[in-house]
Design an enzyme around this catalytic site. Sequence first.
Site, PDB file in Angstrom:
ATOM      1  N   ARG A 137       0.571  -0.812   0.043  1.00  0.00           N
ATOM      2  CA  ARG A 137       0.195  -0.222  -0.101  1.00  0.00           C
ATOM      3  C   ARG A 137       1.110   0.794  -0.285  1.00  0.00           C
ATOM      4  O   ARG A 137       1.990   1.452  -0.055  1.00  0.00           O
ATOM      5  CB  ARG A 137      -0.816  -0.348   1.405  1.00  0.00           C
ATOM      6  CG  ARG A 137      -2.139  -1.220   1.156  1.00  0.00           C
ATOM      7  CD  ARG A 137      -2.407  -1.497   2.930  1.00  0.00           C
ATOM      8  NE  ARG A 137      -3.544  -2.208   2.501  1.00  0.00           N
ATOM      9  CZ  ARG A 137      -3.406  -3.028   3.528  1.00  0.00           C
ATOM     10  NH1 ARG A 137      -1.930  -3.207   3.954  1.00  0.00           N
ATOM     11  NH2 ARG A 137      -4.202  -3.823   3.578  1.00  0.00           N
ATOM     12  N   LYS A 162      -2.300  -2.877   7.638  1.00  0.00           N
ATOM     13  CA  LYS A 162      -3.143  -2.704   7.648  1.00  0.00           C
ATOM     14  C   LYS A 162      -3.978  -3.644   8.941  1.00  0.00           C
ATOM     15  O   LYS A 162      -3.570  -4.658   8.692  1.00  0.00           O
ATOM     16  CB  LYS A 162      -4.915  -2.053   6.741  1.00  0.00           C
ATOM     17  CG  LYS A 162      -5.496  -2.208   6.864  1.00  0.00           C
ATOM     18  CD  LYS A 162      -6.615  -2.533   5.303  1.00  0.00           C
ATOM     19  CE  LYS A 162      -7.980  -1.514   5.415  1.00  0.00           C
ATOM     20  NZ  LYS A 162      -9.081  -1.498   4.017  1.00  0.00           N
ATOM     21  N   HIS A 268      -2.447   2.737  -5.414  1.00  0.00           N
ATOM     22  CA  HIS A 268      -3.194   1.727  -5.017  1.00  0.00           C
ATOM     23  C   HIS A 268      -3.715   0.407  -6.237  1.00  0.00           C
ATOM     24  O   HIS A 268      -3.704  -0.489  -6.029  1.00  0.00           O
ATOM     25  CB  HIS A 268      -4.553   2.082  -4.329  1.00  0.00           C
ATOM     26  CG  HIS A 268      -4.666   0.518  -3.296  1.00  0.00           C
ATOM     27  ND1 HIS A 268      -3.824   0.867  -2.012  1.00  0.00           N
ATOM     28  CD2 HIS A 268      -6.164  -0.235  -3.207  1.00  0.00           C
ATOM     29  CE1 HIS A 268      -4.523  -0.113  -1.355  1.00  0.00           C
ATOM     30  NE2 HIS A 268      -5.433  -0.493  -2.142  1.00  0.00           N
ATOM     31  N   ARG A 271      -1.285  -1.833  -6.586  1.00  0.00           N
ATOM     32  CA  ARG A 271      -1.522  -3.063  -6.070  1.00  0.00           C
ATOM     33  C   ARG A 271      -2.493  -4.042  -6.061  1.00  0.00           C
ATOM     34  O   ARG A 271      -1.746  -5.085  -6.257  1.00  0.00           O
ATOM     35  CB  ARG A 271      -1.853  -2.946  -4.317  1.00  0.00           C
ATOM     36  CG  ARG A 271      -1.949  -3.556  -2.939  1.00  0.00           C
ATOM     37  CD  ARG A 271      -2.440  -3.112  -1.593  1.00  0.00           C
ATOM     38  NE  ARG A 271      -3.183  -4.111  -1.524  1.00  0.00           N
ATOM     39  CZ  ARG A 271      -2.554  -5.129  -0.195  1.00  0.00           C
ATOM     40  NH1 ARG A 271      -1.454  -5.365  -0.094  1.00  0.00           N
ATOM     41  NH2 ARG A 271      -3.393  -5.888   0.618  1.00  0.00           N
ATOM     42  N   HIS A 294      -5.039 -10.250   3.764  1.00  0.00           N
ATOM     43  CA  HIS A 294      -5.756 -10.715   3.476  1.00  0.00           C
ATOM     44  C   HIS A 294      -6.167 -11.559   4.523  1.00  0.00           C
ATOM     45  O   HIS A 294      -5.423 -12.381   4.563  1.00  0.00           O
ATOM     46  CB  HIS A 294      -6.473 -10.209   2.603  1.00  0.00           C
ATOM     47  CG  HIS A 294      -6.155  -9.680   1.414  1.00  0.00           C
ATOM     48  ND1 HIS A 294      -6.321  -9.791   0.212  1.00  0.00           N
ATOM     49  CD2 HIS A 294      -6.079  -8.253   1.258  1.00  0.00           C
ATOM     50  CE1 HIS A 294      -6.192  -8.435  -0.404  1.00  0.00           C
ATOM     51  NE2 HIS A 294      -6.588  -8.100   0.308  1.00  0.00           N
ATOM     52  N   TYR A 303     -10.255 -10.449  -6.755  1.00  0.00           N
ATOM     53  CA  TYR A 303      -8.810 -10.245  -8.645  1.00  0.00           C
ATOM     54  C   TYR A 303      -9.531 -11.208  -9.355  1.00  0.00           C
ATOM     55  O   TYR A 303      -8.979 -11.602 -10.230  1.00  0.00           O
ATOM     56  CB  TYR A 303      -7.522 -10.350  -7.483  1.00  0.00           C
ATOM     57  CG  TYR A 303      -7.563  -9.377  -6.679  1.00  0.00           C
ATOM     58  CD1 TYR A 303      -6.793  -8.039  -7.167  1.00  0.00           C
ATOM     59  CD2 TYR A 303      -6.790  -9.184  -5.351  1.00  0.00           C
ATOM     60  CE1 TYR A 303      -6.696  -6.706  -6.091  1.00  0.00           C
ATOM     61  CE2 TYR A 303      -6.442  -8.533  -4.665  1.00  0.00           C
ATOM     62  CZ  TYR A 303      -6.732  -6.978  -5.744  1.00  0.00           C
ATOM     63  OH  TYR A 303      -6.294  -6.340  -4.408  1.00  0.00           O
TER      64      TYR A 303
END
Length: 321
Positions: A137, A162, A268, A271, A294, A303
């Site tokens: 990120r 995150k 972003h 990414r 994640h 994706y």
Amino acid sequence: MDGKPRLLDRLREQIRIRHYSIRTETAYIKWVRDFIRYHNLRHPAEMGAPEVERFLSHLAVNLNVAASTQNQALAALLFLYKHVLAIDLPWLNDVVRARRPERLPVVLSREETQRLLACFEGELALVTGLLYGSGLRLMEAMRLRVKDVDFARSEILVRDGKGVKDRVTLLPARLAQPLKRHLDCVKALHERDLAEGFGKVYLPFALARKYPNAAKEWGWQYVFPAPGRSVDPRSGVKRRHHMDEKRVQRAFKSAVREAGIIKPATPHTLRHCFATHLLESGQDIRTVQELLGHADVKTTMIYTHVLNRGGLGVLSPLDRP
């Protein structure tokens, strides 16, 4: 007047006790201030669910803000009532959160990505190279420390990503030598700062108190430092922070235009390209999930909807022999 801290000062104190970022602090203070002003300077202790819902409706209807913005405002108000005012919130569960729309990420083709990356030079080329080549990120790249780049193992350790999680991602071999040369320049800058009586960098949590000399150590310095020193708004200490992310965002906007890309790409987006292109090349989704950090593979599965073979990766019957 009565010797008690002002409401916003108490809000700042509670935010910092919980080690929230300065961005969260700025956002929460803004929303609490807007909430009070909207209700004609009434004290939040005198208000409750009806006033909160009326303010949120004002944001959605009159200001037409996004669902994520509305939810951020709600989070700020809930933090205020729970941690600052210590008021019981029996109406908490009745406040309706705005539903965020499910949108597919913007993804560039490999050719578009290479065309875009070719528009950058110097340290901006390194930053964008890490966004695409490592799946970082933007703020993860900005906050990257020297000690977390492992050239021997071709890895990057992302600290406090995150969700306040650490993860390991890859360091592209193509960036290794340019990054080493860049760090030589950064080290010379750090040594000059030390010679001038500076050289300390921000340390998270209580590390500065636990390790008084760590802030001057080379390993703790930012990989992408700011060109000049600035005063820390929390501590009042003058030191060199990391590069301003707005510099990357502005350069990225110009590069998208220069590359002739019409998609609404942002930093972003790189990414998203990292994840999609890995899946296109046959990388298993669990590995991509780990590299992205994640918590749930369902997040990574978005994706699979933007692979080269169209919607859901399915071959159209019109294209079958």
